[in-house]
Design a protein around this motif. Structure first.
Motif, PDB file in Angstrom:
ATOM      1  N   TYR A  35       0.835  -1.207   0.000  1.00 56.84           N
ATOM      2  CA  TYR A  35       0.000   0.000   0.000  1.00 56.84           C
ATOM      3  C   TYR A  35       0.870   1.257   0.000  1.00 56.84           C
ATOM      4  O   TYR A  35       0.538   2.269  -0.611  1.00 56.84           O
ATOM      5  N   LYS A  36       1.988   1.189   0.697  1.00 56.24           N
ATOM      6  CA  LYS A  36       2.871   2.355   0.803  1.00 56.24           C
ATOM      7  C   LYS A  36       3.617   2.629  -0.508  1.00 56.24           C
ATOM      8  O   LYS A  36       3.718   3.787  -0.949  1.00 56.24           O
ATOM      9  N   ASN A  37       4.117   1.583  -1.136  1.00 54.76           N
ATOM     10  CA  ASN A  37       4.988   1.755  -2.300  1.00 54.76           C
ATOM     11  C   ASN A  37       4.261   1.770  -3.636  1.00 54.76           C
ATOM     12  O   ASN A  37       4.661   2.496  -4.550  1.00 54.76           O
ATOM     13  N   GLY A  38       3.192   0.974  -3.771  1.00 53.37           N
ATOM     14  CA  GLY A  38       2.510   0.894  -5.050  1.00 53.37           C
ATOM     15  C   GLY A  38       3.491   0.531  -6.150  1.00 53.37           C
ATOM     16  O   GLY A  38       4.281  -0.402  -6.013  1.00 53.37           O
ATOM     17  N   TYR A  39       3.464   1.310  -7.222  1.00 50.62           N
ATOM     18  CA  TYR A  39       4.444   1.137  -8.295  1.00 50.62           C
ATOM     19  C   TYR A  39       5.013   2.502  -8.635  1.00 50.62           C
ATOM     20  O   TYR A  39       4.317   3.363  -9.169  1.00 50.62           O
ATOM     21  N   SER A  56      -8.788 -12.147  -3.026  1.00 51.92           N
ATOM     22  CA  SER A  56      -7.771 -11.109  -2.898  1.00 51.92           C
ATOM     23  C   SER A  56      -8.062  -9.976  -3.876  1.00 51.92           C
ATOM     24  O   SER A  56      -8.890 -10.107  -4.774  1.00 51.92           O
ATOM     25  N   SER A  57      -7.379  -8.861  -3.679  1.00 53.22           N
ATOM     26  CA  SER A  57      -7.549  -7.717  -4.579  1.00 53.22           C
ATOM     27  C   SER A  57      -6.206  -7.022  -4.733  1.00 53.22           C
ATOM     28  O   SER A  57      -5.319  -7.148  -3.893  1.00 53.22           O
ATOM     29  N   GLY A  58      -6.076  -6.285  -5.824  1.00 53.12           N
ATOM     30  CA  GLY A  58      -4.809  -5.607  -6.047  1.00 53.12           C
ATOM     31  C   GLY A  58      -4.774  -4.899  -7.374  1.00 53.12           C
ATOM     32  O   GLY A  58      -5.805  -4.484  -7.900  1.00 53.12           O
ATOM     33  N   PHE A  59      -3.578  -4.798  -7.949  1.00 53.52           N
ATOM     34  CA  PHE A  59      -3.434  -4.071  -9.196  1.00 53.52           C
ATOM     35  C   PHE A  59      -2.431  -4.755 -10.108  1.00 53.52           C
ATOM     36  O   PHE A  59      -1.584  -5.545  -9.668  1.00 53.52           O
ATOM     37  N   ALA A  60      -2.555  -4.428 -11.383  1.00 50.96           N
ATOM     38  CA  ALA A  60      -1.544  -4.789 -12.370  1.00 50.96           C
ATOM     39  C   ALA A  60      -1.299  -3.554 -13.212  1.00 50.96           C
ATOM     40  O   ALA A  60      -2.229  -2.835 -13.554  1.00 50.96           O
ATOM     41  N   LEU A 107       6.321  -4.708 -19.998  1.00 49.36           N
ATOM     42  CA  LEU A 107       6.402  -5.455 -18.742  1.00 49.36           C
ATOM     43  C   LEU A 107       5.111  -5.342 -17.961  1.00 49.36           C
ATOM     44  O   LEU A 107       4.364  -4.367 -18.117  1.00 49.36           O
ATOM     45  N   ILE A 108       4.863  -6.321 -17.121  1.00 45.74           N
ATOM     46  CA  ILE A 108       3.742  -6.239 -16.188  1.00 45.74           C
ATOM     47  C   ILE A 108       4.290  -6.281 -14.770  1.00 45.74           C
ATOM     48  O   ILE A 108       5.253  -6.994 -14.476  1.00 45.74           O
ATOM     49  N   HIS A 109       3.726  -5.453 -13.910  1.00 49.40           N
ATOM     50  CA  HIS A 109       4.034  -5.453 -12.477  1.00 49.40           C
ATOM     51  C   HIS A 109       2.701  -5.602 -11.757  1.00 49.40           C
ATOM     52  O   HIS A 109       1.728  -4.918 -12.095  1.00 49.40           O
ATOM     53  N   PHE A 110       2.645  -6.470 -10.758  1.00 48.69           N
ATOM     54  CA  PHE A 110       1.356  -6.695 -10.087  1.00 48.69           C
ATOM     55  C   PHE A 110       1.538  -7.034  -8.621  1.00 48.69           C
ATOM     56  O   PHE A 110       2.601  -7.503  -8.191  1.00 48.69           O
ATOM     57  N   CYS A 111       0.500  -6.788  -7.852  1.00 55.22           N
ATOM     58  CA  CYS A 111       0.428  -7.197  -6.451  1.00 55.22           C
ATOM     59  C   CYS A 111      -1.019  -7.561  -6.143  1.00 55.22           C
ATOM     60  O   CYS A 111      -1.937  -6.784  -6.442  1.00 55.22           O
ATOM     61  N   MET A 112      -1.228  -8.722  -5.545  1.00 58.45           N
ATOM     62  CA  MET A 112      -2.552  -9.154  -5.109  1.00 58.45           C
ATOM     63  C   MET A 112      -2.519  -9.344  -3.592  1.00 58.45           C
ATOM     64  O   MET A 112      -1.638 -10.039  -3.072  1.00 58.45           O
ATOM     65  N   ILE A 113      -3.464  -8.721  -2.889  1.00 57.42           N
ATOM     66  CA  ILE A 113      -3.440  -8.650  -1.426  1.00 57.42           C
ATOM     67  C   ILE A 113      -4.579  -9.456  -0.809  1.00 57.42           C
ATOM     68  O   ILE A 113      -5.726  -9.361  -1.252  1.00 57.42           O
ATOM     69  N   HIS A 114      -4.224 -10.227   0.213  1.00 57.61           N
ATOM     70  CA  HIS A 114      -5.217 -10.979   0.983  1.00 57.61           C
ATOM     71  C   HIS A 114      -4.834 -10.884   2.457  1.00 57.61           C
ATOM     72  O   HIS A 114      -3.727 -11.257   2.842  1.00 57.61           O
ATOM     73  N   ASP A 115      -5.750 -10.370   3.281  1.00 52.94           N
ATOM     74  CA  ASP A 115      -5.450 -10.133   4.692  1.00 52.94           C
ATOM     75  C   ASP A 115      -4.226  -9.225   4.815  1.00 52.94           C
ATOM     76  O   ASP A 115      -4.224  -8.152   4.242  1.00 52.94           O
ATOM     77  N   ILE A 116      -3.174  -9.660   5.491  1.00 52.97           N
ATOM     78  CA  ILE A 116      -2.014  -8.784   5.678  1.00 52.97           C
ATOM     79  C   ILE A 116      -0.860  -9.132   4.742  1.00 52.97           C
ATOM     80  O   ILE A 116       0.256  -8.657   4.915  1.00 52.97           O
ATOM     81  N   TYR A 117      -1.131  -9.966   3.732  1.00 47.44           N
ATOM     82  CA  TYR A 117      -0.080 -10.410   2.836  1.00 47.44           C
ATOM     83  C   TYR A 117      -0.351  -9.997   1.390  1.00 47.44           C
ATOM     84  O   TYR A 117      -1.502  -9.847   0.981  1.00 47.44           O
ATOM     85  N   ALA A 118       0.727  -9.830   0.635  1.00 49.30           N
ATOM     86  CA  ALA A 118       0.612  -9.453  -0.775  1.00 49.30           C
ATOM     87  C   ALA A 118       1.539 -10.320  -1.621  1.00 49.30           C
ATOM     88  O   ALA A 118       2.723 -10.466  -1.301  1.00 49.30           O
ATOM     89  N   LEU A 119       0.999 -10.884  -2.676  1.00 51.15           N
ATOM     90  CA  LEU A 119       1.799 -11.631  -3.637  1.00 51.15           C
ATOM     91  C   LEU A 119       2.084 -10.711  -4.816  1.00 51.15           C
ATOM     92  O   LEU A 119       1.160 -10.241  -5.486  1.00 51.15           O
TER      93      LEU A 119
END
Length: 215
Positions: free
Chosen positions: A92-96, A142-146, A168-180
């Motif tokens: 959440y802090k860094n995003g892209y 989960s939810s997030g962005f690409a 290129l693709i950059h992504f993060c998917m978040i569930h509870d307190i973790y992000a893939l």
């Protein structure tokens, strides 16, 4: 009607019930030309699974929608050169944010959506700056962005070992307190032709499930 086509269609519909991509990809995936495979990401995955910061993502599963004729592993439907499990606070802090673009991707706490924001930085690349393409993604748990980045430089070509690298693709998917999170090359070669994997990657991200210990 072809049995494989029916199964493929049902899988796509089922995963669409609780999942969403905003905005929707412009390219519509033809399920007749896909190889659909259930995948899992763990210590035995063919792609590096980095859990140095946290192992809380546990085993991750998703559905791969790979074009028929692809020569790489079905896992490349999400073309990550490395999977990284992080804490959601860092995501959440860094995003892209590359630190060198006039744009960055940040989370809006009011709307609960990821958005493109201006940085005021002048782009100093060797070619004209191409605006980032952002997608907000909701998967079954989960939810997030690409974000699709077409501002390729020589460092990227060396890093991804592809002198013809285009996007290129950059992504993060978040569930509870973790992000893939992950990043990778969005093009591949099939029958000596460049194939864009953007829609395939987004569709696969829409199916991600993080099976961590918090429920």
């Amino acid at each position: 009607m072809n049995k494989e086509f029916i199964i493929s269609t049902l899988l796509i519909v089922c995963f669409s019930v609780k999942a969403e991509i905003v905005p929707k990809p412009q390219e519509v995936i033809d399920s007749k030309n896909l190889t659909i495979t259930e995948m899992s990401i763990n210590d035995s995955s063919p792609i590096d699974y980095n859990t140095v910061q946290t192992s809380g993502c546990d085993i991750v599963t998703y559905t791969s929608f790979s074009p028929k004729g692809i020569t790489t592993s079905p896992a490349q439907s999400i073309p990550a050169s490395q999977w990284l499990c992080m804490f959601d606070t860092d995501t959440y802090k860094n995003g892209y944010d590359t630190g060198s673009y006039p744009e960055k991707i940040s989370f809006n706490k009011k709307t609960k959506l990821w958005e493109v924001r201006q940085t005021g930085i002048s782009f100093k690349g060797s070619s004209t700056y191409v605006k980032l393409k952002l997608y907000n993604i909701q998967s079954p748990n989960s939810s997030g962005f690409a974000v699709v980045d077409e501002n390729i430089n020589k460092h990227d070509q060396v890093l991804y070992r592809d002198k013809d690298l285009k996007k290129l693709i950059h992504f993060c998917m978040i569930h509870d307190i973790y992000a893939l999170c992950g990043t990778g090359n969005l093009t591949t070669r099939i029958n000596n032709k460049d194939v864009d994997l953007t829609s395939n990657a987004l569709k696969s991200l829409e199916t991600i499930r993080l099976k961590n210990q918090i429920h």
